[in-house]
Design a protein around this motif. Structure first.
Motif, PDB file in Angstrom:
ATOM      1  N   ILE A  70       0.863  -1.182   0.000  1.00  0.00           N
ATOM      2  CA  ILE A  70       0.000   0.000   0.000  1.00  0.00           C
ATOM      3  C   ILE A  70       0.898   1.231   0.000  1.00  0.00           C
ATOM      4  N   GLY A  71       0.706   2.095  -0.976  1.00  0.00           N
ATOM      5  CA  GLY A  71       1.556   3.267  -1.129  1.00  0.00           C
ATOM      6  C   GLY A  71       1.224   4.373  -0.149  1.00  0.00           C
ATOM      7  N   ILE A  72       2.102   5.357  -0.104  1.00  0.00           N
ATOM      8  CA  ILE A  72       1.904   6.476   0.814  1.00  0.00           C
ATOM      9  C   ILE A  72       0.685   7.317   0.419  1.00  0.00           C
ATOM     10  N   ASN A  73       0.269   7.197  -0.844  1.00  0.00           N
ATOM     11  CA  ASN A  73      -0.931   7.904  -1.290  1.00  0.00           C
ATOM     12  C   ASN A  73      -2.170   7.015  -1.194  1.00  0.00           C
ATOM     13  N   GLY A  74      -2.018   5.848  -0.547  1.00  0.00           N
ATOM     14  CA  GLY A  74      -3.154   4.953  -0.351  1.00  0.00           C
ATOM     15  C   GLY A  74      -3.409   3.987  -1.489  1.00  0.00           C
ATOM     16  N   VAL A  75      -2.652   4.110  -2.582  1.00  0.00           N
ATOM     17  CA  VAL A  75      -2.851   3.209  -3.719  1.00  0.00           C
ATOM     18  C   VAL A  75      -2.421   1.796  -3.338  1.00  0.00           C
ATOM     19  N   LYS A  76      -3.180   0.813  -3.809  1.00  0.00           N
ATOM     20  CA  LYS A  76      -2.908  -0.582  -3.472  1.00  0.00           C
ATOM     21  C   LYS A  76      -2.265  -1.304  -4.648  1.00  0.00           C
ATOM     22  N   GLU A  77      -1.293  -2.124  -4.319  1.00  0.00           N
ATOM     23  CA  GLU A  77      -0.582  -2.889  -5.352  1.00  0.00           C
ATOM     24  C   GLU A  77      -1.540  -3.716  -6.195  1.00  0.00           C
ATOM     25  N   LYS A  78      -2.513  -4.361  -5.568  1.00  0.00           N
ATOM     26  CA  LYS A  78      -3.436  -5.220  -6.307  1.00  0.00           C
ATOM     27  C   LYS A  78      -4.193  -4.442  -7.377  1.00  0.00           C
ATOM     28  N   ASP A  79      -4.493  -3.159  -7.110  1.00  0.00           N
ATOM     29  CA  ASP A  79      -5.226  -2.333  -8.070  1.00  0.00           C
ATOM     30  C   ASP A  79      -4.316  -1.839  -9.193  1.00  0.00           C
ATOM     31  N   VAL A  80      -3.104  -1.450  -8.839  1.00  0.00           N
ATOM     32  CA  VAL A  80      -2.149  -0.949  -9.833  1.00  0.00           C
ATOM     33  C   VAL A  80      -1.846  -2.014 -10.883  1.00  0.00           C
ATOM     34  N   SER A 122       3.119   8.142  -7.135  1.00  0.00           N
ATOM     35  CA  SER A 122       2.251   9.068  -7.873  1.00  0.00           C
ATOM     36  C   SER A 122       2.269   8.760  -9.365  1.00  0.00           C
ATOM     37  N   TYR A 123       3.438   8.450  -9.878  1.00  0.00           N
ATOM     38  CA  TYR A 123       3.583   8.155 -11.304  1.00  0.00           C
ATOM     39  C   TYR A 123       2.746   6.950 -11.701  1.00  0.00           C
ATOM     40  N   ILE A 124       2.857   5.878 -10.938  1.00  0.00           N
ATOM     41  CA  ILE A 124       2.217   4.621 -11.298  1.00  0.00           C
ATOM     42  C   ILE A 124       0.706   4.655 -11.023  1.00  0.00           C
ATOM     43  N   SER A 125       0.239   5.693 -10.339  1.00  0.00           N
ATOM     44  CA  SER A 125      -1.188   5.845 -10.065  1.00  0.00           C
ATOM     45  C   SER A 125      -1.904   6.615 -11.167  1.00  0.00           C
ATOM     46  N   ASP A 126      -1.157   7.220 -12.067  1.00  0.00           N
ATOM     47  CA  ASP A 126      -1.732   8.027 -13.147  1.00  0.00           C
ATOM     48  C   ASP A 126      -2.070   7.149 -14.344  1.00  0.00           C
ATOM     49  N   PHE A 127      -3.287   7.303 -14.879  1.00  0.00           N
ATOM     50  CA  PHE A 127      -3.743   6.407 -15.939  1.00  0.00           C
ATOM     51  C   PHE A 127      -2.906   6.513 -17.207  1.00  0.00           C
ATOM     52  N   ILE A 128      -2.475   7.714 -17.550  1.00  0.00           N
ATOM     53  CA  ILE A 128      -1.634   7.881 -18.754  1.00  0.00           C
ATOM     54  C   ILE A 128      -0.351   7.077 -18.589  1.00  0.00           C
TER      55      ILE A 128
END
Length: 224
Positions: free
Chosen positions: A59-69, A202-208
């Motif tokens: 789980i990233g510092i911005n709350g993003v989860k590995e499973k979702d990425v 942050s980079y890997i959370s961006d759809f582009i």
């Protein structure tokens, strides 16, 4: 070249101010002929989408989860492949937020007689400055070890050169999915940056950027 044009349009490369993104466009165009060429062999590829369900992974510092990425990247890779002129046969170990056992993930490559097995993950560290991509190959040797090692170097080199990720190198490990697929096909486990790093998270959370990562992986498989 319609597919590449669509990808370029979708990624809005022509409007990007970043030189890195313009270079990626050039890379995609230069390599497009590899998978539009005649006598194309339709490879069977298994993309293992790490974690899922109650197992969120890192789980990233911005709350993003590995499973979702990794699921977002895998689904985008699948979409780009289906839009290509000569799509490969790509199968995911999961298509939604479900938990699949490690044994069932590796069994899929045997059942399908896959040409390549790639397990997608993202990294995490207690050190917030840790960054970069790393690719793992099984410690055990088989007739596919050389091929798997070459693919691992290719994958980390593409993300390093074209997307700017630091390379942490190719490593050898005894991960279950690698151990159980080493005798069936070239198999690698891909750690796609650190969610614990504010820049990479942050980079890997961006759809582009997810699209760009997916395209990089697709091109690497096509050229393998």
């Amino acid at each position: 070249m319609d597919f590449c044009k669509e990808v370029v349009d979708n990624l809005k490369i022509e409007n990007e101010k970043s030189a890195q993104k313009r270079q990626f466009c050039v890379f995609a165009l230069k390599n497009a002929h590899h998978f539009w060429a005649g006598n194309f062999y339709s490879k069977k590829i298994v993309i293992d989408v790490g974690h899922g369900g109650k197992d969120s992974g890192a789980i990233g510092i911005n709350g993003v989860k590995e499973k979702d990425v990794v699921l977002d990247i895998a689904l985008e890779l699948l979409k780009l492949n289906e839009q290509s002129k000569n799509p490969m046969d790509i199968y995911l170990t999961r298509y939604s937020d479900t938990l699949i056992s490690l044994t069932d993930r590796s069994k899929l490559s045997k059942v399908l007689e896959a040409d390549v097995f790639i397990s997608l993950h993202s990294n995490h560290s207690d050190n917030p400055n840790a960054r970069g991509v790393e690719v793992y190959v099984a410690k055990a040797n088989s007739q596919y070890t050389k091929d798997a090692t070459w693919l691992a170097f290719q994958l980390q080199a593409v993300l390093n050169k074209e997307l700017g990720f630091e390379s942490r190198g190719v490593k050898f490990a005894n991960f279950q999915v690698l151990r159980e697929t080493v005798g069936y096909c070239p198999s690698v486990l891909f750690e796609l940056g650190f969610l614990s790093n504010i820049d990479e998270g942050s980079y890997i959370s961006d759809f582009i950027n997810i699209q760009r990562i997916a395209l990089s992986i697709l091109l690497s498989i096509q050229n393998h």
